[in-house]
Scaffold this active site. Structure first.
Site, PDB file in Angstrom:
ATOM      1  N   THR A 113      21.931  -7.199  -1.237  1.00 33.84           N
ATOM      2  CA  THR A 113      22.302  -8.300  -2.119  1.00 33.84           C
ATOM      3  C   THR A 113      23.793  -8.225  -2.404  1.00 33.84           C
ATOM      4  O   THR A 113      24.343  -7.131  -2.547  1.00 33.84           O
ATOM      5  CB  THR A 113      21.487  -8.258  -3.435  1.00 33.84           C
ATOM      6  OG1 THR A 113      21.860  -9.362  -4.266  1.00 33.84           O
ATOM      7  CG2 THR A 113      21.718  -6.967  -4.200  1.00 33.84           C
TER       8      THR A 113
ATOM      9  N   HIS B 199      12.370   6.750  -6.284  1.00 30.50           N
ATOM     10  CA  HIS B 199      12.436   8.211  -6.288  1.00 30.50           C
ATOM     11  C   HIS B 199      11.106   8.847  -5.889  1.00 30.50           C
ATOM     12  O   HIS B 199      11.041  10.071  -5.637  1.00 30.50           O
ATOM     13  CB  HIS B 199      12.866   8.699  -7.673  1.00 30.50           C
ATOM     14  CG  HIS B 199      13.630   9.983  -7.661  1.00 30.50           C
ATOM     15  ND1 HIS B 199      13.648  10.840  -6.573  1.00 30.50           N
ATOM     16  CD2 HIS B 199      14.407  10.576  -8.609  1.00 30.50           C
ATOM     17  CE1 HIS B 199      14.403  11.887  -6.854  1.00 30.50           C
ATOM     18  NE2 HIS B 199      14.870  11.760  -8.081  1.00 30.50           N
TER      19      HIS B 199
END
Length: 228
Positions: free
Chosen positions: A144, A199
């Protein structure tokens, strides 16, 4: 809300509530990419029929980093990690009806010219409201670019079930250490980069390494030609 806005809201909340999302930052010197773009822009457009932007360089830099850090290109399916031996890059595009994220498929096998053409085609379809569901599903990683709106720094949100998204930002001239004359200060065109990652799949060291690989590829774009 429109159906599109409601669907966007649903996916954003899902990303926030299901992923263990963190963001790591770095910065890159855009000098060499800007030099190449200025030097070859006219001949590139004449030969390939499409403009030479920054996104083509970043897509190829991301491809090189994903090959080195495949977990950033993976996703969680149930209790398994699903790896991909291809790179389908979702590119965030702002439209009057909201943010859409069409997919440039098989970016790992494309030249910069083919990437630029693919992005142009998808942007035109987005502008005209002609994107299909197939155009917007199946990506393995997202890029983005908030810099086109003036954003200096952001923490992009994941596009589930992907485990990584790269945020590009505005290019600003800043005082940094001169790469060719250590210890001396120089004014260079700099861009902050942000990688948000899941994560649960990607460890911090891998995320940092991924972003360094992107940074190195942009600062020394010949690395993209040599595959290093």
């Amino acid at each position: 809300m429109t159906k599109l806005r409601a669907r966007i809201a649903e996916r954003l909340v899902m990303a926030k509530n299901t992923a263990a999302m963190l963001t790591t930052f770095n910065e890159c010197d855009m000098t060499e990419v800007m030099r190449l773009r200025a030097e070859h822009k006219e001949s590139f457009e004449k030969r390939h029929g499409v403009g030479l932007g920054f996104m083509g360089f970043f897509v190829k830099a991301v491809v090189s980093a994903l090959e080195k850090y495949p977990r950033v290109n993976a996703s969680i399916v149930g209790e398994d990690i699903e790896f991909h031996d291809f790179v389908d890059v979702s590119v965030a595009v702002g439209t009057d009806k909201g943010l859409v994220v069409p997919v440039v498929r098989n970016a790992h096998a494309m030249t910069i010219a083919q990437v630029e053409q693919g992005i142009k085609d998808l942007a035109l379809k987005a502008r005209d409201g002609k994107l299909t569901v197939d155009d917007m599903t199946g990506g393995t990683f997202t890029i983005t670019n908030g810099g086109i709106y003036g954003s200096l720094m952001s923490t992009p949100i994941l596009n589930p079930p992907q485990s990584g998204i790269l945020g590009m930002h505005a290019i600003k001239n800043r005082a940094v250490e001169c790469p060719k004359d250590p210890g001396q200060v120089a004014i260079r065109p700099m861009m902050y980069l942000a990688l948000s990652y899941d994560h649960r799949i990607v460890d911090g060291a891998e995320a940092v390494g991924f972003l360094v690989q992107v940074k190195n590829a942009i600062e020394k774009p010949e690395r993209l030609l040599l595959g290093v």
